[in-house]
Design an enzyme around this catalytic site. Structure first.
Site, PDB file in Angstrom:
ATOM      1  N   CYS A   7       3.657   1.666   2.601  1.00 52.83           N
ATOM      2  CA  CYS A   7       4.926   0.973   2.356  1.00 52.83           C
ATOM      3  C   CYS A   7       5.859   1.857   1.529  1.00 52.83           C
ATOM      4  O   CYS A   7       7.041   2.026   1.851  1.00 52.83           O
ATOM      5  CB  CYS A   7       4.678  -0.340   1.614  1.00 52.83           C
ATOM      6  SG  CYS A   7       3.642  -1.517   2.489  1.00 52.83           S
ATOM      7  N   ASP A  16       1.323  10.238 -28.947  1.00 55.28           N
ATOM      8  CA  ASP A  16       0.580  10.712 -27.780  1.00 55.28           C
ATOM      9  C   ASP A  16       1.043  10.050 -26.489  1.00 55.28           C
ATOM     10  O   ASP A  16       0.675  10.491 -25.400  1.00 55.28           O
ATOM     11  CB  ASP A  16      -0.926  10.441 -27.949  1.00 55.28           C
ATOM     12  CG  ASP A  16      -1.497  11.128 -29.176  1.00 55.28           C
ATOM     13  OD1 ASP A  16      -1.091  12.269 -29.443  1.00 55.28           O
ATOM     14  OD2 ASP A  16      -2.339  10.516 -29.864  1.00 55.28           O
ATOM     15  N   CYS A  69       0.844  -1.197   0.000  1.00 53.13           N
ATOM     16  CA  CYS A  69       0.000   0.000   0.000  1.00 53.13           C
ATOM     17  C   CYS A  69       0.877   1.243   0.000  1.00 53.13           C
ATOM     18  O   CYS A  69       2.103   1.155   0.040  1.00 53.13           O
ATOM     19  CB  CYS A  69      -0.935   0.012   1.211  1.00 53.13           C
ATOM     20  SG  CYS A  69      -0.068   0.186   2.780  1.00 53.13           S
ATOM     21  N   ASP A 116      -4.565   8.754 -29.501  1.00 51.23           N
ATOM     22  CA  ASP A 116      -4.603   7.397 -30.066  1.00 51.23           C
ATOM     23  C   ASP A 116      -3.296   6.984 -30.709  1.00 51.23           C
ATOM     24  O   ASP A 116      -3.114   5.821 -31.034  1.00 51.23           O
ATOM     25  CB  ASP A 116      -5.711   7.300 -31.114  1.00 51.23           C
ATOM     26  CG  ASP A 116      -5.357   8.072 -32.384  1.00 51.23           C
ATOM     27  OD1 ASP A 116      -4.748   9.155 -32.263  1.00 51.23           O
ATOM     28  OD2 ASP A 116      -5.688   7.586 -33.481  1.00 51.23           O
ATOM     29  N   ASP A 142      -6.157  15.068 -28.752  1.00 56.83           N
ATOM     30  CA  ASP A 142      -5.422  14.947 -30.009  1.00 56.83           C
ATOM     31  C   ASP A 142      -6.442  15.056 -31.149  1.00 56.83           C
ATOM     32  O   ASP A 142      -7.608  14.696 -30.968  1.00 56.83           O
ATOM     33  CB  ASP A 142      -4.712  13.590 -30.058  1.00 56.83           C
ATOM     34  CG  ASP A 142      -4.058  13.336 -31.403  1.00 56.83           C
ATOM     35  OD1 ASP A 142      -3.260  14.174 -31.824  1.00 56.83           O
ATOM     36  OD2 ASP A 142      -4.369  12.301 -32.015  1.00 56.83           O
ATOM     37  N   CYS A 148      38.975 -22.072 -23.254  1.00 56.28           N
ATOM     38  CA  CYS A 148      39.307 -22.941 -22.129  1.00 56.28           C
ATOM     39  C   CYS A 148      38.604 -22.450 -20.865  1.00 56.28           C
ATOM     40  O   CYS A 148      37.943 -21.413 -20.868  1.00 56.28           O
ATOM     41  CB  CYS A 148      40.816 -23.000 -21.902  1.00 56.28           C
ATOM     42  SG  CYS A 148      41.506 -21.380 -21.432  1.00 56.28           S
ATOM     43  N   CYS A 160      39.099 -18.873 -19.733  1.00 56.95           N
ATOM     44  CA  CYS A 160      38.271 -17.838 -20.375  1.00 56.95           C
ATOM     45  C   CYS A 160      36.965 -17.652 -19.596  1.00 56.95           C
ATOM     46  O   CYS A 160      36.555 -16.515 -19.313  1.00 56.95           O
ATOM     47  CB  CYS A 160      37.939 -18.234 -21.811  1.00 56.95           C
ATOM     48  SG  CYS A 160      39.368 -18.395 -22.895  1.00 56.95           S
TER      49      CYS A 160
END
Length: 798
Positions: free
Chosen positions: A19, A697, A16, A693, A498, A83, A86
């Site tokens: 916290c 945006d 919540c 949309d 928009d 090897c 590495c």
């Protein structure tokens, strides 16, 4: 003074707002640390001074508070290992990186599994480290499915809720035995057996309800209180009092125990129902970034040493010459150095009509080349591209702290200590003063206080209204992605719309046809039938609707940026701009005024010439949605300011705005500037809802107090927004705001009644005038009244 660093840690275990506030408060007390914790995103954005604090110290502090810092795991394919030395070298090198918690390199499979803290380091940093060590690494294709993990968590909640319901139903049935009147239901003797009730209630209390105890412990250890404390306190009081009563039957078979196992079990079940629906409705905002990233091209065709070769996008560097063929995505931002074509920029700009591009023009990565071949010079790659900047804006906006306060948590933070104090004081007074040494009576009074103060009604006050409100919204095509967004929408006093695809349909249509020669439209439809341009498709669609059949062409060519040229039935047809007509010496001056009039109405005018003579004009426009004007009028009636924002030119934008009744217009706005407009309105003290949309945006949707996405728009806009308007009807906007207002009114009523029961019941219980079972019944009745009141929302008109 060293330079400050910023990291973003994924924090687990928060339940919540209390916290998040607790973690934030403790981190901000650390020297050189500035923290912002976002509960919805489960992330902590931390600025710190490396000379004063190590990131490990900050993580330890979070873990000491009882929370976790999530790690990400990535599997890499490693090339160049020969090897075991590495593998050891790579392992040691990765372990020394800040943010890497574990690295295991397997020589046999040439792979590495690396666990790291996202935000402290990244896969790119890990790959760069491997490269510096002299090897090459790349991500394996099978990546963790975050959506799958979320689905599994939801299924786990479903399983727990099912178990809780099955175990609680028999106990709920026994509540009829506590009723002060006989209702005639059969009551099996087994159900009234205290040990059978104990058997049913114990798994609910400690297995299903275990997380409440963990949350309560964390809160109390940090000297605060949240809803977990309320749930754990109320259910424990009822459970342990019932356990005490059960033990009193030992040696005294005739004793009738007072049991409240049903109170504890049913309360936990009801809270779980609320938690489940909250998880179900929670917005998938974290998927917005992955949606944006998926738009990028995966590879590019680069000219190197005189040859065209395909390389991964990550290997493209500034200055590379890139060839983009028709239908391909442009991989990076750059300038056209050869070729001509039309580019569909709708995923970035939101505008449906492709933009003509030729030598010298700038192109944007992730846009689509529709017809001709383009050769471009890479100028911005990786994190510098326009798409990467949009992603960054969305991340920053999503990571910022929402100003929504949880009423119930705030109240509980004050309420719980007071209730505990009253219960303790009542016990002392009764045990030492009113009824000396009468432990059962003193305990009974204290338990009555705790039970009447049980947080069931307080805990249900908000989530039940939110559940009903979101359900009603869904019925009307309004999808709230979480209760916090339903709460926040009622504050909106400014709506930013928009234009393309929101106020308008987002699809060009023929609006006017002016014919100066017979059969002009037949020739125009036939000529345009060979073109893939959206304006051409609009003309062809108009022709089909009017029964015109396209004639075969003997010649066709697209004149990029100008129009088309074709031969139809032996006649030469030109369709295009003024510039094309002037270049081909077609007289148009006589019809100039008609053209200007159409353009002033926000329409694109195409001129049609047949055999060198002007034969007609066809006007195409993105038409306004049927409900736009009505929706804007209703918003104004509600006292809400309406604004429109678009990348279109000023003349077109104002023409559209005038038709729908919008006075405030922002035109010729770049994608990244939409978020700045939202911020400017917020600085004026407005609570802003952004409605859009397109991908362009997304930053503004994330930045706004409430982001509303048109359901027919781009996926990323829908993912980023807080509310989705299914079908794109703008009337959903005032409906969403009205629904939020009604829901908030309902929540306030619920909180009033929940607190009313407590404020009246606690003094009565402390005075010893309330038996625990009556307190339990009153608590149950308060819950019923709250739920019943919440259900009234189903009948409200929006």
């Amino acid at each position: 003074m060293s330079e400050q660093r910023t990291v973003t840690l994924k924090v687990t275990g928060m339940t919540c707002a209390a916290c998040a506030n607790r973690i934030e408060k403790v981190l901000n007390k650390m020297d050189g640390v500035e923290a912002n914790v976002n509960l919805a995103m489960e992330k902590a954005t931390i600025k710190y001074d490396p000379s004063k604090q190590m990131i490990a110290d900050i993580e330890t502090k979070i873990e000491n508070l009882g929370y976790g810092v999530a790690t990400e795991k990535v599997t890499l394919d490693i090339e160049g290992m020969t090897c075991a030395a590495c593998a050891t070298r790579i392992e040691k090198g990765l372990h020394r990186m800040e943010g890497v918690t574990n690295a295991t390199v397997n020589l046999a499979t040439n792979s590495a599994v690396v666990e790291y803290k996202e935000g402290v380091t990244s896969v790119e940093d890990i790959l760069e480290k491997i490269k510096k060590l002299g090897y090459k690494g790349q991500i394996r294709t099978e990546e963790q499915d975050d959506a799958g993990r979320k689905e599994e968590r939801l299924k786990q909640k479903q399983r727990q809720l099912a178990i809780s319901i099955i175990l609680s139903l028999p106990l709920l049935y026994t509540m009829v035995a506590h009723m002060p009147f006989h209702i005639g239901l059969p009551m099996p003797h087994l159900l009234m057996n205290p040990w059978f009730q104990l058997l049913l209630a114990t798994p609910v209390q400690f297995y299903i309800g275990g997380p409440f105890y963990v949350g309560a412990y964390r809160a109390l250890r940090n000297k605060s209180a949240n809803m977990d404390v309320l749930v754990a306190l109320g259910t424990s009081a009822a459970y342990f009092y019932s356990l005490y009563e059960a033990f009193r039957t030992f040696g005294n078979p005739a004793y009738m125990p007072r049991l409240y196992f049903e109170t504890s079990a049913v309360l936990i079940t009801l809270v779980l129902v609320g938690k489940y629906f909250e998880a179900l409705a929670k917005g998938r905002t974290t998927e917005a970034i992955s949606k944006l990233l998926s738009l990028q091209a995966k590879e590019a065709t680069v000219i190197r040493h005189g040859e065209e070769i395909k390389v991964p996008l990550e290997e493209v560097v500034i200055g590379d010459t890139i060839v983009v063929k028709p239908g391909e995505k442009i991989p990076v931002d750059g300038t056209v150095i050869a070729g001509a074509s039309s580019v569909d920029e709708s995923m970035i700009t939101g505008e449906s009509i492709p933009v003509d591009k030729k030598e010298g023009d700038y192109v944007i990565g992730a846009t689509i080349n529709t017809n001709g071949v383009l050769t471009i010079r890479a100028e911005k790659v990786g994190k510098d591209t326009a798409l990467a900047n949009i992603i960054k804006i969305v991340e920053e906006a999503q990571g910022s702290k929402a100003p929504i306060q949880r009423m119930a948590d705030t109240i509980s933070g004050i309420f719980v200590p007071i209730v505990v104090g009253i219960a303790l004081l009542s016990f002392i007074v009764w045990y030492f003063v009113v009824a000396p040494n009468d432990l059962p009576k003193a305990l009974e009074v204290a338990i009555a206080v705790l039970v009447i103060a049980c947080p069931c009604a307080l805990g249900l006050a908000t989530p039940t209204s939110i559940m009903v409100g979101t359900g009603k919204g869904a019925e009307h095509g309004i999808l709230f992605k979480g209760g916090e967004y339903l709460e926040g929408t009622h504050k909106i006093n400014a709506v930013l719309l928009d234009k393309t695809g929101t106020v308008t349909k987002g699809k060009p249509e023929v609006t006017d046809v002016l014919s100066f020669q017979e059969h002009m439209l037949d020739y125009a439809v036939s000529a345009e039938s060979a073109s893939e341009h959206p304006l051409a498709q609009a003309i062809v669609a108009y022709g089909k609707a009017n029964g015109i059949v396209a004639q075969p062409l003997t010649h066709f060519s697209a004149l990029v940026g100008h129009g088309i040229e074709a031969t139809v039935n032996g006649k030469h047809v030109l369709i295009g701009t003024r510039k094309l007509m002037n270049e081909r010496a077609v007289a148009i001056a006589e019809h100039e005024e008609q053209m200007k009039k159409l353009e002033s109405e926000g329409k694109t005018v195409m001129l049609v010439a047949i055999d060198g003579q002007l034969a007609g004009m066809i006007a195409v426009a993105d038409t306004i949605k049927e409900t736009s004007k009505q929706a804007i009028a209703r918003l104004k009636q509600m006292g809400i300011d309406v604004y429109m924002v678009t990348g279109d030119n000023k003349r077109t934008a104002e023409a559209i705005a005038k038709q729908v009744g919008i006075e405030h217009v922002y035109s010729e706005v770049l994608p990244e500037d939409k978020a700045n407009i939202v911020e400017d309105l917020q600085k004026q003290g407005k609570q802003v809802a952004m409605v859009g949309d397109g991908i362009n945006d997304a930053p503004a949707l994330a930045k706004a107090d409430i982001g509303m996405a048109i359901g027919t728009g781009a996926d990323v806009a829908i993912e980023t927004a807080d509310v989705t308007l299914v079908g794109g009807d703008l009337l959903h906007i005032p409906k969403a705001i009205e629904l939020s207002r009604q829901t908030m009114r309902n929540i306030r009523q619920n909180l009033f009644w929940a607190l009313f029961y407590n404020s009246v019941g606690i003094p009565v219980a402390a005075a010893g005038l309330l038996q625990p079972w009556i307190a339990g019944a009153a608590m149950a009745f308060s819950s019923v009244s709250v739920v019943t009141n919440a259900l009234r929302l189903k009948r409200v008109k929006i």
